[in-house]
Scaffold this active site. Structure first.
Site, mmCIF file in Angstrom:
data_model
loop_
_atom_site.group_PDB
_atom_site.id
_atom_site.type_symbol
_atom_site.label_atom_id
_atom_site.label_comp_id
_atom_site.label_asym_id
_atom_site.label_seq_id
_atom_site.Cartn_x
_atom_site.Cartn_y
_atom_site.Cartn_z
ATOM 1 N N ASP A 1 -3.034 -0.864 0.319
ATOM 2 C CA ASP A 1 -3.351 -2.139 -0.345
ATOM 3 C C ASP A 1 -2.993 -3.348 0.502
ATOM 4 O O ASP A 1 -2.613 -4.389 -0.018
ATOM 5 C CB ASP A 1 -2.631 -2.258 -1.710
ATOM 6 C CG ASP A 1 -2.881 -1.036 -2.569
ATOM 7 O OD1 ASP A 1 -4.036 -0.641 -2.662
ATOM 8 O OD2 ASP A 1 -1.911 -0.493 -3.130
ATOM 9 N N GLU A 2 -3.125 -3.211 1.818
ATOM 10 C CA GLU A 2 -2.735 -4.316 2.703
ATOM 11 C C GLU A 2 -3.817 -5.374 2.826
ATOM 12 O O GLU A 2 -3.610 -6.424 3.436
ATOM 13 C CB GLU A 2 -2.412 -3.794 4.122
ATOM 14 C CG GLU A 2 -1.218 -2.855 4.204
ATOM 15 C CD GLU A 2 -1.650 -1.408 4.117
ATOM 16 O OE1 GLU A 2 -2.824 -1.159 3.778
ATOM 17 O OE2 GLU A 2 -0.818 -0.525 4.376
ATOM 18 N N LYS B 1 -7.152 -4.220 3.645
ATOM 19 C CA LYS B 1 -8.043 -3.643 4.672
ATOM 20 C C LYS B 1 -9.505 -3.985 4.399
ATOM 21 O O LYS B 1 -10.294 -4.141 5.313
ATOM 22 C CB LYS B 1 -7.876 -2.111 4.714
ATOM 23 C CG LYS B 1 -6.511 -1.681 5.236
ATOM 24 C CD LYS B 1 -6.401 -0.177 5.282
ATOM 25 C CE LYS B 1 -6.349 0.452 3.912
ATOM 26 N NZ LYS B 1 -5.146 0.174 3.138
ATOM 27 N N GLY B 2 -9.842 -4.084 3.099
ATOM 28 C CA GLY B 2 -11.236 -4.352 2.716
ATOM 29 C C GLY B 2 -11.758 -5.624 3.349
ATOM 30 O O GLY B 2 -12.843 -5.651 3.923
ATOM 31 N N GLY C 1 -9.080 1.834 -2.890
ATOM 32 C CA GLY C 1 -9.805 0.772 -3.578
ATOM 33 C C GLY C 1 -9.886 -0.431 -2.675
ATOM 34 O O GLY C 1 -8.866 -0.994 -2.304
ATOM 35 N N HIS C 2 -11.084 -0.776 -2.253
ATOM 36 C CA HIS C 2 -11.266 -1.948 -1.402
ATOM 37 C C HIS C 2 -11.995 -3.024 -2.191
ATOM 38 O O HIS C 2 -13.076 -2.782 -2.708
ATOM 39 C CB HIS C 2 -12.109 -1.593 -0.168
ATOM 40 C CG HIS C 2 -11.375 -0.759 0.824
ATOM 41 N ND1 HIS C 2 -11.971 -0.216 1.929
ATOM 42 C CD2 HIS C 2 -10.086 -0.379 0.862
ATOM 43 C CE1 HIS C 2 -11.061 0.462 2.609
ATOM 44 N NE2 HIS C 2 -9.916 0.383 1.982
ATOM 45 N N THR C 3 -11.373 -4.185 -2.281
ATOM 46 C CA THR C 3 -12.050 -5.278 -2.964
ATOM 47 C C THR C 3 -12.672 -6.179 -1.918
ATOM 48 O O THR C 3 -12.004 -6.612 -0.985
ATOM 49 C CB THR C 3 -11.039 -6.081 -3.817
ATOM 50 O OG1 THR C 3 -10.325 -5.139 -4.602
ATOM 51 C CG2 THR C 3 -11.731 -7.073 -4.717
ATOM 52 N N THR D 1 -2.890 8.824 -8.169
ATOM 53 C CA THR D 1 -3.974 8.098 -8.840
ATOM 54 C C THR D 1 -4.697 9.009 -9.849
ATOM 55 O O THR D 1 -5.614 8.559 -10.525
ATOM 56 C CB THR D 1 -4.993 7.582 -7.803
ATOM 57 O OG1 THR D 1 -5.487 8.698 -7.066
ATOM 58 C CG2 THR D 1 -4.358 6.586 -6.846
ATOM 59 N N GLN E 1 -5.626 3.863 2.280
ATOM 60 C CA GLN E 1 -4.170 4.016 2.115
ATOM 61 C C GLN E 1 -3.397 3.361 3.270
ATOM 62 O O GLN E 1 -3.931 2.470 3.891
ATOM 63 C CB GLN E 1 -3.786 5.500 1.982
ATOM 64 C CG GLN E 1 -4.229 6.151 0.672
ATOM 65 C CD GLN E 1 -5.612 6.754 0.726
ATOM 66 O OE1 GLN E 1 -5.958 7.392 1.691
ATOM 67 N NE2 GLN E 1 -6.395 6.550 -0.307
ATOM 68 N N THR F 1 0.261 10.396 0.081
ATOM 69 C CA THR F 1 -1.019 10.959 -0.329
ATOM 70 C C THR F 1 -1.200 12.287 0.420
ATOM 71 O O THR F 1 -0.306 12.721 1.144
ATOM 72 C CB THR F 1 -2.171 9.960 -0.093
ATOM 73 O OG1 THR F 1 -3.350 10.465 -0.739
ATOM 74 C CG2 THR F 1 -2.442 9.711 1.383
ATOM 75 N N THR G 1 -6.133 2.045 -10.236
ATOM 76 C CA THR G 1 -5.436 2.434 -11.465
ATOM 77 C C THR G 1 -4.987 1.239 -12.304
ATOM 78 O O THR G 1 -4.477 1.413 -13.409
ATOM 79 C CB THR G 1 -4.184 3.271 -11.118
ATOM 80 O OG1 THR G 1 -3.371 2.484 -10.255
ATOM 81 C CG2 THR G 1 -4.545 4.577 -10.434
ATOM 82 N N ASP H 1 -1.132 -16.875 2.591
ATOM 83 C CA ASP H 1 -1.049 -18.040 1.702
ATOM 84 C C ASP H 1 -0.178 -17.780 0.470
ATOM 85 O O ASP H 1 0.375 -18.715 -0.114
ATOM 86 C CB ASP H 1 -2.458 -18.455 1.249
ATOM 87 C CG ASP H 1 -3.230 -17.288 0.671
ATOM 88 O OD1 ASP H 1 -3.335 -16.255 1.354
ATOM 89 O OD2 ASP H 1 -3.701 -17.393 -0.480
ATOM 90 N N SER I 1 -4.974 -14.004 7.593
ATOM 91 C CA SER I 1 -5.794 -14.296 6.419
ATOM 92 C C SER I 1 -5.057 -15.317 5.557
ATOM 93 O O SER I 1 -3.929 -15.090 5.120
ATOM 94 C CB SER I 1 -6.043 -13.005 5.633
ATOM 95 O OG SER I 1 -6.750 -13.303 4.466
HETATM 96 P P1 IMP Z 1 -2.891 10.325 -4.524
HETATM 97 O O1 IMP Z 1 -3.497 9.862 -3.235
HETATM 98 O O2 IMP Z 1 -3.730 9.994 -5.724
HETATM 99 O O3 IMP Z 1 -2.495 11.768 -4.500
HETATM 100 O O4 IMP Z 1 -1.530 9.512 -4.763
HETATM 101 C C1 IMP Z 1 -0.377 9.713 -3.960
HETATM 102 C C2 IMP Z 1 0.354 8.410 -3.713
HETATM 103 O O5 IMP Z 1 -0.448 7.577 -2.870
HETATM 104 C C3 IMP Z 1 0.606 7.579 -4.963
HETATM 105 O O6 IMP Z 1 1.827 6.898 -4.816
HETATM 106 C C4 IMP Z 1 -0.537 6.585 -4.986
HETATM 107 O O7 IMP Z 1 -0.233 5.410 -5.700
HETATM 108 C C5 IMP Z 1 -0.670 6.319 -3.495
HETATM 109 N N1 IMP Z 1 -2.018 5.888 -3.102
HETATM 110 C C6 IMP Z 1 -3.117 6.640 -2.961
HETATM 111 N N2 IMP Z 1 -4.156 5.907 -2.555
HETATM 112 C C7 IMP Z 1 -3.702 4.653 -2.413
HETATM 113 C C8 IMP Z 1 -4.311 3.440 -1.977
HETATM 114 O O8 IMP Z 1 -5.489 3.363 -1.623
HETATM 115 N N3 IMP Z 1 -3.489 2.350 -1.952
HETATM 116 C C9 IMP Z 1 -2.181 2.413 -2.302
HETATM 117 N N4 IMP Z 1 -1.581 3.515 -2.706
HETATM 118 C C10 IMP Z 1 -2.332 4.641 -2.757
#
Ligand code: IMP
Length: 427
Positions: A12-13, A15-16, A39-41, A127, A221, A236, A298, A330, A410
């Site tokens: 969630d840095e 990247k999108g 999830g990329h916004t 997730t 991730q 993950t 989520t 910002d 950014s």
């Molecule tokens: P999983 O990838 O659903 O198995 O989740 C394993 C861990 O990775 C959990 O702590 C999730 O919240 C985290 N996680 C998986 N995908 C992302 C992502 O895209 N961004 C941030 N955390 C992620």
């Protein structure tokens, strides 16, 4: 040129935005690992798009978008995403899905939930998209791949072999068993629709490399969620590092030219696990609200903390980060006491790397340097020189402690709210 984007923290840095931005120069955009846990916004004009499986080059009709072999793909969700894009007039796109990518099946999702429940207070906080169980089947050699799914007869054969095994596992975990023909009839339809997109994407990439095309490997991730190098077991089930890109896409390692690490100006993480610089106070809440730190996938509130350069340096070491993109800068405007963690204390000793065991990592206490705040609006800045002095110091401090140039900054969510200090991706 071949450029890899990696998350240098816990995902969630932002990247999108960088992928979308650098993607303007790309001929090919590739997702190499993970699935719809990402999830990329992306903000295009006033329109907001949330992508989970589909690469962000999808909005540009000239870009080839590749879902490579290292991914796990939920065909139902991928189609939902595609149909959603089509209904919003994103119709002209090029998409290629690896026949070697693994398919997330309904039992993977059930098992993900069941294992989390069974783990109780030791749950990972996944997730619940079936990512871990799908990768586990891949390793256990009982996975179903996209090439199987799009072959109607072949698919039935593999499902006949696999489902009894998975039903045993479901039963053991107190879940209902699944019916073979129900799954087959539903999933073979997904296979039919997806078939035109499925091919050997490694061959496509080989061609693109031969033609010296610009290829962008977009990360999902973050490094600290890497199955091998992250904060195990709170990770993950794949490796979001630059090293994993060749394996997960079928290109040779020598073809990677440059790696950009995406780094939020502070730190966040979702799910459980150690987080030394976490803020359990009003400042944490303020940053969460300002940065809209709620999961794209989520919708969970993200945990928030100070910038941790031990983490960023670790990501640099395992991925060979050449440039940093500093995101959501910002958000820190007007925050009185800015701190950056530069090392940890573990049992009275200063350390500058991430310990392997959870037990040790949980004991780490951050050592901070404290910096002065800036109060001016920075969203209009388009050059480094236009930034307030204190903001420059924040960036210089990151560069000093990581030895990496902050090439992108950014200063707002829009595509143009970005300071480019070096053109990384050249045509
Ligand atoms: P999983 O990838 O659903 O198995 O989740 C394993 C861990 O990775 C959990 O702590 C999730 O919240 C985290 N996680 C998986 N995908 C992302 C992502 O895209 N961004 C941030 N955390 C992620």
């Amino acid at each position: 040129m071949r450029l890899v984007i990696v998350g240098s923290q816990w995902g969630d840095e932002g990247k999108g935005k960088v992928t979308d931005f650098l993607g303007q120069q790309a001929d090919v955009v590739v997702r190499s690992q993970g699935g719809n846990n990402a999830g990329h916004t992306i903000l295009i004009g006033k329109e907001k798009f949330a992508l989970q499986t589909i690469p962000s080059g999808i909005f540009n009709p000239h870009i080839m978008n590749v879902l490579a072999n290292g991914m796990v793909i939920n065909p139902k969700e991928a189609l939902k995403e595609l149909n959603g894009l089509i209904s919003r007039n994103v119709k002209d796109f090029k998409l290629y899905i690896s026949n070697r990518a693994h398919v997330i099946m309904p039992y993977h999702i059930l098992l993900d939930g069941a294992y989390e429940e069974l783990k109780g207070s030791h749950k990972i906080g996944t997730t619940k998209k079936g990512i871990g169980p799908c990768y586990a089947d891949k390793v256990n050699r009982i996975g179903i791949r996209m090439g199987d799914l799009v072959d109607e007869e072949g698919f039935l054969e593999v499902l006949k072999q696999t489902l009894p095994l998975k039903n045993r596992e479901l039963k053991m975990l107190g879940q209902e068993e699944l019916d073979l023909m129900t799954i087959y009839n539903e999933y073979k339809e997904y296979g039919k629709i997806l078939k035109p997109y499925v091919c050997d994407t490694s061959l496509l990439l080989e061609e693109a490399i031969k033609e010296d095309k610009n290829i962008l490997f977009e990360g999902a991730q973050g490094s600290m969620l890497c199955l091998d190098h992250g904060s195990y077991p709170y990770v993950t089930s794949s490796s979001p590092t630059a090293a994993s890109v060749p394996l997960n896409t079928g290109i040779a390692p020598k073809y990677i030219d440059h790696c950009v690490g995406i780094c939020k100006a502070y730190t966040t993480r979702v799910g459980e696990g150690p987080f030394p610089t976490e803020l359990h106070n009003e400042l944490g809440d303020l940053i969460r609200e300002r940065g809209h730190e709620y999961g794209t996938v989520t919708h969970r509130a993200r945990r928030v903390g100070y910038l941790d350069l031990v983490v960023v340096n670790y990501a640099k070491r395992i991925s060979g980060i050449d440039s940093l993109a500093l995101m959501l800068f910002d958000v820190l405007t007007g925050i009185d006491e800015l701190k950056i963690c530069v090392s940890y204390n573990l049992d009275g000793k200063e350390i500058k790397t991430i310990p392997a065991t959870l037990k040790e990592y949980e004991k780490c206490v951050p050592n901070y340097i404290t910096l002065k705040a800036w109060h001016e609006d920075i969203t209009k800045a388009r050059t480094f020189e236009e930034l307030p002095e204190e903001a420059k110091v924040y960036i210089n401090t990151i560069e000093k402690y990581t030895g990496i140039n902050v090439d992108i900054i950014s200063v707002g969510p829009e595509r143009n709210e970005t300071i480019i200090r070096r053109q990384i991706f050249k045509k």
